[in-house]
Design a protein around this motif. Structure first.
Motif, PDB file in Angstrom:
ATOM      1  N   ALA A  58       0.827  -1.207   0.000  1.00 30.78           N
ATOM      2  CA  ALA A  58       0.000   0.000   0.000  1.00 30.78           C
ATOM      3  C   ALA A  58       0.862   1.257   0.000  1.00 30.78           C
ATOM      4  N   GLY A  59       2.079   1.133   0.561  1.00 30.48           N
ATOM      5  CA  GLY A  59       2.970   2.295   0.596  1.00 30.48           C
ATOM      6  C   GLY A  59       3.293   2.784  -0.802  1.00 30.48           C
ATOM      7  N   LEU A  60       3.516   1.857  -1.733  1.00 30.97           N
ATOM      8  CA  LEU A  60       3.765   2.254  -3.111  1.00 30.97           C
ATOM      9  C   LEU A  60       2.467   2.757  -3.744  1.00 30.97           C
ATOM     10  N   GLY A  61       1.381   2.048  -3.411  1.00 31.96           N
ATOM     11  CA  GLY A  61       0.093   2.393  -4.017  1.00 31.96           C
ATOM     12  C   GLY A  61      -0.332   3.811  -3.706  1.00 31.96           C
ATOM     13  N   ILE A  62      -0.157   4.262  -2.469  1.00 33.82           N
ATOM     14  CA  ILE A  62      -0.661   5.594  -2.127  1.00 33.82           C
ATOM     15  C   ILE A  62       0.211   6.693  -2.728  1.00 33.82           C
ATOM     16  N   PRO A  65      -2.031   7.482  -6.297  1.00 28.75           N
ATOM     17  CA  PRO A  65      -3.398   7.170  -5.867  1.00 28.75           C
ATOM     18  C   PRO A  65      -4.381   6.931  -7.002  1.00 28.75           C
ATOM     19  N   ARG A  66      -4.032   7.264  -8.242  1.00 26.51           N
ATOM     20  CA  ARG A  66      -5.005   7.017  -9.304  1.00 26.51           C
ATOM     21  C   ARG A  66      -4.639   5.822 -10.148  1.00 26.51           C
ATOM     22  N   LEU A  67      -3.531   5.158  -9.831  1.00 27.69           N
ATOM     23  CA  LEU A  67      -3.077   4.070 -10.688  1.00 27.69           C
ATOM     24  C   LEU A  67      -3.135   2.736  -9.961  1.00 27.69           C
ATOM     25  N   THR A  68      -3.468   1.699 -10.721  1.00 25.65           N
ATOM     26  CA  THR A  68      -3.348   0.362 -10.161  1.00 25.65           C
ATOM     27  C   THR A  68      -1.898  -0.074 -10.285  1.00 25.65           C
ATOM     28  N   VAL A  69      -1.577  -1.183  -9.656  1.00 25.89           N
ATOM     29  CA  VAL A  69      -0.190  -1.637  -9.655  1.00 25.89           C
ATOM     30  C   VAL A  69       0.268  -1.961 -11.073  1.00 25.89           C
ATOM     31  N   THR A 207     -12.604   5.556  -2.141  1.00 22.97           N
ATOM     32  CA  THR A 207     -13.049   6.941  -2.053  1.00 22.97           C
ATOM     33  C   THR A 207     -11.921   7.832  -1.535  1.00 22.97           C
ATOM     34  N   GLU A 208     -11.085   7.273  -0.665  1.00 22.73           N
ATOM     35  CA  GLU A 208      -9.941   8.039  -0.167  1.00 22.73           C
ATOM     36  C   GLU A 208      -8.669   7.221  -0.358  1.00 22.73           C
ATOM     37  N   PRO A 209      -8.127   7.208  -1.557  1.00 23.84           N
ATOM     38  CA  PRO A 209      -6.981   6.327  -1.825  1.00 23.84           C
ATOM     39  C   PRO A 209      -5.788   6.638  -0.930  1.00 23.84           C
ATOM     40  N   ALA A 212      -5.457   4.584   2.227  1.00 21.27           N
ATOM     41  CA  ALA A 212      -5.526   3.133   2.065  1.00 21.27           C
ATOM     42  C   ALA A 212      -4.597   2.410   3.033  1.00 21.27           C
ATOM     43  N   LEU A 213      -3.413   2.974   3.236  1.00 23.64           N
ATOM     44  CA  LEU A 213      -2.435   2.305   4.096  1.00 23.64           C
ATOM     45  C   LEU A 213      -2.988   2.145   5.504  1.00 23.64           C
ATOM     46  N   ARG A 214      -3.656   3.212   5.945  1.00 21.99           N
ATOM     47  CA  ARG A 214      -4.258   3.197   7.269  1.00 21.99           C
ATOM     48  C   ARG A 214      -5.289   2.075   7.407  1.00 21.99           C
ATOM     49  N   SER A 215      -6.200   1.993   6.442  1.00 24.80           N
ATOM     50  CA  SER A 215      -7.228   0.947   6.480  1.00 24.80           C
ATOM     51  C   SER A 215      -6.579  -0.434   6.499  1.00 24.80           C
ATOM     52  N   ALA A 216      -5.578  -0.604   5.639  1.00 24.82           N
ATOM     53  CA  ALA A 216      -4.932  -1.912   5.542  1.00 24.82           C
ATOM     54  C   ALA A 216      -4.228  -2.259   6.850  1.00 24.82           C
ATOM     55  N   PHE A 217      -3.628  -1.264   7.471  1.00 21.32           N
ATOM     56  CA  PHE A 217      -2.974  -1.491   8.754  1.00 21.32           C
ATOM     57  C   PHE A 217      -3.957  -2.031   9.791  1.00 21.32           C
TER      58      PHE A 217
END
Lengths: 373, 398
Positions: A58-62, A65-69, A207-209, A212-217
């Motif tokens: 998720a660290g890379l993902g955020i 924020p608009r791109l998939t891996v 809704t809030e990319p 995301a890291l927070r949610s995943a944590f």
């Protein structure tokens, strides 16, 4: 076309359900190696590893924020190499989903319906999950909203009822054989955190990319706590040795308690929780797989890939393993451990390397179009 | 519009195979539900014998003509079959039954003495592996003929297996003459290091010719002691109580003590709260176990007329000491039998060492057979008679 969005809360639910389902299924902490009574320590190790993995993904993902891996890979490594690398991640969705389905079908035909052909059960699960994925991520998110409270309630009732019969002396001696068995017990479960790769695809749909890291944590924290509960109670009921020898330990523990002369057979709750959780997890997998494939090969709509993927998935599920012995030797640290960990580390290692190199060269890949707002 | 109709039609077609039911459809009226199950072995051929007590719906539903549904048939049907392995024997049972035999409701699992002496490994694997069994069934070793035990008529119960389960529960809860144990516990004790199994005994009340004697057909008292998966001997009621004290599994237990006054008239004390703790110490090859027992009793009967029962009274303190001695006697009896005669670590002293001092256990476990009989056990009993029922003093008849 309307852009699909789903809430961060729903991501949290999906991740918790996905990870706890593995523990309900075959509890690799206990069954994959010889952690025995120290499996709870493996669960704590799993928490640490899970937090690391989710930070990597998720660290890379955020940062994009608009791109998939898949898109990130194409951006960082170029079209060809990026697509090639993302195929590895996409394969992992298909493969992990097929392992999940296979375990579930095995449990159903071993425990309940011995004469039903396994292909029938597999096909039903695949059809249901693919249908959900056809409806889109927003729908899956809403389904998770409905299923999560049920799932949690059933799981907590199961764990709670085991508590009253559990013999906690079974957990002794504590860590008497050193750290090696604890490590061994946790490896397969850590490899299973490859499930978290879905976060890489899902982030732009949130809704809030950026959060995301927070949610995943939080998801990792909550799921690890539940897994810890499942592990401790299973060992408490069955004992370390019987627990490790069992095909589906949590299910067996629940089967073999009697709360009173009338209240027994509560294993049905765990089976329901497993089935419902599986549905959420699998539809997410297949959705992410199709979405990623569509992006990798520039197909306009992921739905075009969904049905062929579903069919391939059902076939892989059945032909992946010939018998339970193969499943057993696959779910060991030597195979699944190496395989799962490299599924996470190879693509994300390279992506992070490319990202950091670009940063060192003075570019900011995230700031280009498609990047941050 | 047409496409929609087609889609609905195809979806309905998809469900059509489900209409006939699934492969594993089972109707309750086609099942023969096993309630009690016995395992025996033929000494000569080594064949396993399986004896099943099956619920008979035709015979159930009350006694007598006015009870309605119940017919003239027995409430249960007992049937036996043999085979090379336990599973084969159970499949041979199928041939004799008009209905499909189903084990999901098995409440009692009986092992014959012969089988227990030969070893339970095969049967225990069968019970663990077969999906229909649930490990909440009550395991027992039968002293006497299994078939008779399963055919026995209980005065207050329609079904023998239910009777045996209730017998067992009461005997363990109110008298501590057997152990509260379910099948699941056997697996744990069999696989834990330094801990041997002790399984409840079902004592069939018959005379030499196999005729029933006594008011109740069976008694659940005493324990069968194992070494590994093989039975080596019995514990009687007193020794069973002792074992229960060591394991801290006492719920309620009664002792008749001699009153310190008036020439030792009997005085009954019932223990209501009990707890015990063990810890082990190792010096070289000598293992010492300290056993702390706590017991709270109630004076339930006394005939001594002269004593005023108050906190100053020497009489109450003397009762405490007598209760403690009675408990100590039980424990000593159990220790003597299990340590000297049977050499079987039913108390889990080895397991205690394994759990609390794993290094020492690793050193001693290979020679445990020699070390175990030499273990010294310090028994420290803290017994208190705290209550006297709903009267204070015995009456004085003038």
């Amino acid at each position: 076309m309307r852009v699909e969005k789903f809430a961060n809360r729903q991501l949290l639910y999906i991740l918790i359900i996905m990870r706890v389902t593995v523990a309900i299924a075959n509890l690799p902490l206990l069954t994959s190696a010889d952690a025995l009574q120290d499996a709870w320590a493996s669960a704590i190790l799993l928490l640490v590893a899970g937090l690391f993995v989710v930070t990597v993904i998720a660290g890379l993902g955020i940062r994009f924020p608009r791109l998939t891996v898949v898109e990130i890979a194409q951006k960082l490594l170029g079209k060809g190499a990026g697509t090639l690398l993302s195929l590895l991640i996409l394969w992992s969705f298909l493969h992990l989903a097929s392992i999940d389905v296979r375990l579930y079908s095995e449990m159903i035909i071993v425990g309940f319906l011995p004469e039903t052909p396994i292909s029938f059960i597999t096909a039903s699960v695949v059809v249901v999950a693919t249908t959900a994925a056809l409806a889109g991520m927003e729908v899956i998110g809403r389904v998770a909203d409905i299923i999560f409270p049920l799932f949690l309630a059933m799981l907590l009732v199961s764990i709670g009822s085991l508590f009253f019969e559990a013999e906690f002396l079974n957990l002794q001696p504590v860590l008497a054989r050193g750290i090696i068995p604890v490590l061994g017990g946790s490896i397969v479960s850590i490899a299973m955190t490859a499930q978290l790769l879905v976060v890489g695809i899902l982030i732009p749909k949130l809704t809030e990319p950026k959060r995301a890291l927070r949610s995943a944590f939080w998801a990792i924290l909550a799921s690890s706590l539940l897994i810890l509960g499942v592990t401790v109670m299973t060992v408490g009921i069955l004992g370390p040795d019987e627990g490790a020898r069992t095909t589906f330990p949590f299910f067996k523990a629940l089967r073999n308690i009697q709360l009173s002369e009338f209240l027994e057979r509560i294993e049905i709750l765990a089976i329901f929780a497993w089935g419902l959780g599986l549905f959420v997890g699998l539809s997410t997998f297949i959705y992410c797989g199709a979405q990623g494939t569509a992006q990798a090969f520039r197909i306009s709509d992921y739905r075009h890939v969904l049905l062929p993927m579903g069919a391939t998935w059902a076939v892989i599920t059945i032909h992946n393993f010939d018998n339970v012995f193969e499943i057993r030797s696959f779910l060991t640290p030597e195979y699944m451990g190496l395989y799962g960990i490299s599924l996470i580390l190879i693509p994300y290692g390279l992506l992070w390397l490319a990202y950091l190199v670009r940063r060192l060269l003075g570019q900011n890949p995230a700031s280009e179009e498609g990047g941050g707002r | 519009m047409n496409r929609k109709v087609l889609a609905v039609f195809l979806t309905l077609c998809l469900f059509s195979p489900a209409l006939s039911g699934c492969w594993d459809r089972q109707e309750p009226e086609q099942l023969a539900l096993v309630l009690g199950l016995g395992f025996d072995v033929d000494e000569k051929s080594g064949e396993y014998k399986i004896i099943a007590q099956i619920a008979n719906p035709l015979g159930m539903g009350g006694e007598g003509p006015e009870a309605g549904g119940g017919g003239t048939q027995e409430a249960v049907w007992v049937v036996a079959a043999s085979g090379e392995t336990p599973l084969m024997a159970s499949r041979n049972l199928v041939i004799k039954s008009s209905r499909q035999i189903n084990y999901t409701h098995t409440a009692v699992i009986l092992f014959s003495k012969d089988l227990a002496r030969r070893g339970l490994e095969t049967v225990v694997d069968f019970l663990d592996r077969e999906r229909q069994f649930r490990l909440v069934a009550h395991p027992m070793v039968v002293e006497g003929d299994i078939r008779k035990a399963l055919e026995a008529d209980f005065a207050l119960e329609e079904v023998g297996a239910v009777g045996v389960v209730r017998h067992h529960l009461h005997a363990s809860q109110e008298r501590a003459v057997t152990r509260d144990m379910i099948l699941r516990n056997i697996y744990n004790t069999f696989t834990q290091p330094g801990w041997e199994a002790a399984v409840p005994r079902l004592h069939l009340m018959t005379d030499e010719e196999g005729k029933m004697i006594g008011e109740a057909p069976v008694e659940v008292t005493g324990l069968a002691v194992f070494r590994g998966d093989k039975m080596v001997g019995w514990l009687d009621e007193k020794e069973t109580r002792g074992l229960n004290w060591v394991l801290g599994e006492i719920n309620r237990v009664v002792y008749v003590l001699q009153s310190p006054l008036e020439g030792g008239k009997p005085t009954t004390v019932e223990v209501f709260q009990a707890a015990s703790r063990m810890r082990a110490e190792v010096k070289g090859d000598r293992v010492t176990v300290t056993l702390e027992i706590q017991a709270d009793g109630r004076l339930q009967e006394t005939l001594t007329s002269r004593e005023w029962l108050d906190s100053e009274s020497e009489y109450t303190r003397s009762l405490d000491r007598r209760l403690a001695q009675a408990i100590r006697n039980d424990v000593t009896a159990a220790l003597d039998k299990a340590q000297q005669e049977l050499n079987s670590d039913v108390f889990g002293f080895g397991n205690l060492l394994y759990r609390t001092k794993p290094q020492e256990w690793r050193r001693l476990s290979a020679r445990w057979d020699e070390i175990y009989p030499e273990i010294r056990v310090n028994i420290m009993v803290d017994a208190n008679v705290r209550r006297t029922g709903i009267i204070k003093d015995p009456m004085i008849i003038r």
